[in-house]
Design an enzyme around this catalytic site. Structure first.
Site: not given
Length: 448
Positions: A89, A232, A234, A236
């Site tokens: 992440s 960020d 990834d 999410d």
């Protein structure tokens, strides 16, 4: 041996392929049809290969969807027994991690993680004979399936100008295209994939986004009215940059969007975490909204949303869940829905956020070894009541709600620290509350 799983799956510096292989074996003991995706990190393919080898050797089947944002993996997990995302992440490039999702797109809760962890620690694996080794497939439509679903469920009438900062990460494959498909004029930055994150580090904070913020400020000097959406590592998560080139205050944005969802849907239940500002309570007070607070982490938010039939839930960090679409935290969808909100109110982002009052937030982290955290928190709960003259909420750590603000003391789920966060309406009160919180934790450590 300590826990492998933290508050967001397995995440560590220099994640070993040996661990990934064992995770694969453990997963295959319980789940047979597995979909695997990864972010852009340089170790991603290595970890995926080891993980896949474990699953196949345990008799499971693997469908790889290669480099994708986490919400794409979560969305596609509905067609499998389990989904696995290889990502760290927002962590720096030397980190990597493994996060598991059930077929509802919901990240594994502690009970589900504990089951996998127990198999790993006991090495209670089943390695099949040659004739039972699983197969591996590739799905090239995973991103398209996700995008088609989003396009059916998001409607933006205004033609917005948007700068999208993809962080050289997996958002590059989705975010600029979805925004363009919905009629936006898009300028994308850090939009070529590079696992070293050469454009900026994957944490979308003010320091890392300075160039993007300055760019938006410069564009808008000529009256172009660009806003920014940044992701960020990834995707999410999402943070927004307003038309003045300012990073949107996380708590204000959460409060503003929560109000929009209540007014749009009529659903008067909003789920957030114990570390969210009292801004959200005060900004939604006139709508008679029930604010439900959970432990920190998207799993706790999603489970509470299901339990209470809430349409929206989110953390101040920009990790938002839109239950009417899917249960995976989705920074791409969140960015689009911020534009929906601006369209709905016919206002600029800065106009909405500047209407919301600002409070003072301070935080500190105090070193504490993992095996001491439980005793420290017991001391804090037992002695904090007399110090703060109130009974703490213990949903996640100890939160002391006071007339002039609040104090949250909780153990980090990923690092050897006890975190102290306070909020008050002025600097003086905030500093006093922080000093009291730090003193209480240090007293607890001294008492061990």
């Amino acid at each position: 041996m300590g826990r492998l799983f933290g508050t967001s799956g397995i995440r560590m510096k220099n994640l070993s392929p040996k661990i990934a292989y064992k995770v694969g074996l453990a997963v295959a003991k319980k789940y047979k049809k597995v979909v695997v995706g990864r972010d852009t990190r340089t170790t991603g393919k290595l970890i995926e290969t080891a993980l896949t080898a474990g699953i196949l050797n345990g008799g499971g089947e693997v469908t790889t969807i290669n480099i994708v944002p986490t919400p794409v993996l979560g969305f596609n997990a509905r067609n499998y027994d389990v989904g696995i995302m290889i990502t760290a992440s927002h962590n720096p490039p030397e980190y990597n991690g493994i996060k598991l999702f059930n077929k509802n797109g919901l990240a594994f809760n502690k009970k589900e993680e504990d089951e996998i962890e127990e198999i790993i620690f006991k090495e209670d694996f089943i390695e099949v004979e040659w004739h039972s080794v699983g197969e591996i497939w590739e799905d090239s439509r995973a991103i398209r399936n996700y995008m088609e679903h989003i396009l059916k469920n998001v409607e933006i009438n205004e033609k917005f100008n948007v700068v999208i900062d993809c962080a050289n990460a997996s958002a590059c494959l989705v975010s600029p295209y979805l925004f363009t498909d919905l009629g936006c004029h898009v300028i994308s930055v850090n939009s070529h994939m590079d696992g070293r994150f050469i454009g900026r580090l994957p944490e979308p904070d003010e320091k890392n986004l300075k160039k993007t913020m300055d760019m938006i400020k410069g564009l808008n000097m000529s009256g172009d009215n660009y806003i920014g959406i940044a992701h960020d590592g990834d995707a999410d998560r999402m943070v927004a940059i307003d038309e003045k080139g300012r990073l949107a205050d996380f708590d204000k944005l959460l409060a503003a969007f929560s109000r929009y969802m209540v007014e749009k849907t009529g659903n008067k239940k909003i789920v957030t975490t114990v570390d969210a500002s009292m801004i959200i309570d005060e900004y939604l007070k006139d709508l008679d909204v029930e604010i439900i607070r959970t432990k920190v982490g998207d799993v706790a938010v999603a489970e509470e949303m299901i339990k209470n039939s809430a349409v929206f839930g989110g953390e101040p960090s920009g990790t938002w869940i839109h239950a009417d679409i899917h249960l995976t935290p989705d920074g791409i969808l969140s960015g689009l829905r911020v534009l929906e909100m601006l369209d709905f109110y016919n206002k600029k982002l800065y106009e909405i956020l500047d209407e919301i009052p600002s409070y003072v937030n301070l935080r500190e982290k105090i070193p504490c070894e993992d095996d001491k955290k439980e005793k420290v928190m017991s001391y804090v709960i037992e002695n904090g009541e007399s110090l703060f003259k109130t009974v703490p909420e213990t949903v996640d750590g100890a939160r002391f709600n006071l007339e002039n603000g609040w104090v949250l003391i909780r153990p980090s789920g990923t690092e050897p620290y006890i975190r102290v966060r306070v909020e008050a309406k002025n600097n003086k009160d905030a500093k006093e509350l922080l000093e009291k919180g730090i003193k209480l934790v240090k007293e607890a450590l001294s008492a061990l």
